[in-house]
Design a protein around this motif. Structure first.
Motif, PDB file in Angstrom:
ATOM      1  N   TYR B   9       0.867  -1.304  -0.131  1.00 53.46           N
ATOM      2  CA  TYR B   9      -0.037  -0.092   0.020  1.00 53.46           C
ATOM      3  C   TYR B   9       0.895   1.143   0.202  1.00 53.46           C
ATOM      4  CZ  TYR B   9      -2.894  -3.720   1.918  1.00 53.46           C
ATOM      5  OH  TYR B   9      -3.431  -4.886   2.299  1.00 53.46           O
ATOM      6  N   LYS B  43      -1.615   3.781  -4.135  1.00 54.17           N
ATOM      7  CA  LYS B  43      -1.762   2.695  -5.081  1.00 54.17           C
ATOM      8  C   LYS B  43      -1.647   1.567  -4.348  1.00 54.17           C
ATOM      9  CE  LYS B  43       2.459   4.537  -6.552  1.00 54.17           C
ATOM     10  NZ  LYS B  43       3.371   4.597  -7.259  1.00 54.17           N
ATOM     11  N   TYR B  44      -2.289   0.451  -4.865  1.00 59.94           N
ATOM     12  CA  TYR B  44      -2.123  -0.847  -4.258  1.00 59.94           C
ATOM     13  C   TYR B  44      -1.470  -1.795  -5.296  1.00 59.94           C
ATOM     14  CZ  TYR B  44      -4.183  -5.120  -2.804  1.00 59.94           C
ATOM     15  OH  TYR B  44      -4.498  -6.600  -2.582  1.00 59.94           O
ATOM     16  N   ILE B  45      -0.448  -2.337  -4.587  1.00 65.01           N
ATOM     17  CA  ILE B  45       0.316  -3.407  -5.603  1.00 65.01           C
ATOM     18  C   ILE B  45       0.639  -4.782  -5.066  1.00 65.01           C
ATOM     19  CG2 ILE B  45       2.672  -3.773  -6.687  1.00 65.01           C
ATOM     20  CD1 ILE B  45       3.045  -0.636  -6.179  1.00 65.01           C
ATOM     21  N   LEU B  47       2.153  -8.336  -5.760  1.00 64.97           N
ATOM     22  CA  LEU B  47       3.461  -8.898  -6.100  1.00 64.97           C
ATOM     23  C   LEU B  47       3.712 -10.015  -5.896  1.00 64.97           C
ATOM     24  CD1 LEU B  47       6.315  -6.246  -6.177  1.00 64.97           C
ATOM     25  CD2 LEU B  47       6.677  -8.725  -5.201  1.00 64.97           C
ATOM     26  N   GLN B  63      13.595  -2.963  -0.073  1.00 67.94           N
ATOM     27  CA  GLN B  63      14.157  -2.233  -1.037  1.00 67.94           C
ATOM     28  C   GLN B  63      13.546  -1.604  -2.117  1.00 67.94           C
ATOM     29  OE1 GLN B  63      17.150  -5.345  -1.172  1.00 67.94           O
ATOM     30  NE2 GLN B  63      18.603  -4.515   0.587  1.00 67.94           N
ATOM     31  N   MET B  64      12.573  -2.576  -2.637  1.00 69.32           N
ATOM     32  CA  MET B  64      12.058  -2.463  -3.789  1.00 69.32           C
ATOM     33  C   MET B  64      11.175  -1.324  -3.750  1.00 69.32           C
ATOM     34  SD  MET B  64      10.477  -6.053  -5.231  1.00 69.32           S
ATOM     35  CE  MET B  64      11.302  -7.638  -4.605  1.00 69.32           C
ATOM     36  N   GLN B  67      13.260   2.073  -3.620  1.00 68.22           N
ATOM     37  CA  GLN B  67      13.991   2.245  -4.830  1.00 68.22           C
ATOM     38  C   GLN B  67      12.894   2.525  -6.259  1.00 68.22           C
ATOM     39  OE1 GLN B  67      16.990  -0.332  -6.195  1.00 68.22           O
ATOM     40  NE2 GLN B  67      17.445  -1.105  -4.028  1.00 68.22           N
ATOM     41  N   LEU B  68      11.938   1.785  -6.109  1.00 69.62           N
ATOM     42  CA  LEU B  68      11.104   2.088  -7.155  1.00 69.62           C
ATOM     43  C   LEU B  68       9.465   2.247  -6.980  1.00 69.62           C
ATOM     44  CD1 LEU B  68      11.279   1.758 -10.579  1.00 69.62           C
ATOM     45  CD2 LEU B  68      10.415  -0.644 -10.032  1.00 69.62           C
ATOM     46  N   LEU B  69       8.885   1.277  -6.206  1.00 66.06           N
ATOM     47  CA  LEU B  69       7.613   1.423  -6.007  1.00 66.06           C
ATOM     48  C   LEU B  69       7.031   2.556  -5.278  1.00 66.06           C
ATOM     49  CD1 LEU B  69       7.172  -2.262  -5.033  1.00 66.06           C
ATOM     50  CD2 LEU B  69       7.021  -1.479  -7.368  1.00 66.06           C
TER      51      LEU B  69
END
Lengths: 91, 91
Positions: B9, B43-45, B47, B63-64, B67-69
């Motif tokens: 989230y 946002k709801y991801i 994975l 970390q993800m 760095q990105l999400l």
């Protein structure tokens, strides 16, 4: 009237392609996270509303999702509703 | 290696304005839902990832997200990780 805090999760139906999710998966791969197998991106909506009781809050949220927050043709939604305490309201 | 299902989230920090949320609130008002007091959109991801154990999965997800999400300057994130059973993997 009570105040309710709703958390709404809108996700693409499993049969619908998710290009944004694929792009993120590819981005993660480029960063070295090659153990990621699937990424699906949805929306997370926090909403505060007033309603006389739980049942009315649920009904209204269902209608809001169907009419505006989600596209029922390609998206699913689910939500959780909790009665907001004073502490939760102010946070 | 086990397969894990993560739900991430990503929300705007409380101090950051959310114009999309304000637009949705205004849209809901026009539809007659004038009891809605606040809308915040995140946002709801979902994975799926492989990792040797829970701790590694948690570390990688942290970390993800950094760095990105998520954008740590303006966004917060939290996630839940569950070990995916065969049934959950195929659904």
């Amino acid at each position: 009237m009570k105040t309710y805090q709703a958390r709404i999760y809108v996700t693409l139906r499993p049969s619908v392609l998710d290009p944004a999710g694929t792009a993120v998966q590819s981005g993660l791969k480029h960063l070295g996270y090659d153990t990621v197998e699937q990424v699906r991106i949805g929306k997370y909506i926090e909403l505060k509303l007033r309603a006389p009781d739980d049942a009315t809050a649920h009904t209204q949220l269902d209608q809001m999702c169907d009419q505006l927050l989600a596209n029922p043709v390609i998206e699913n939604y689910r939500f959780e509703v909790t009665e907001a305490t004073e502490a939760a309201v102010s946070s």
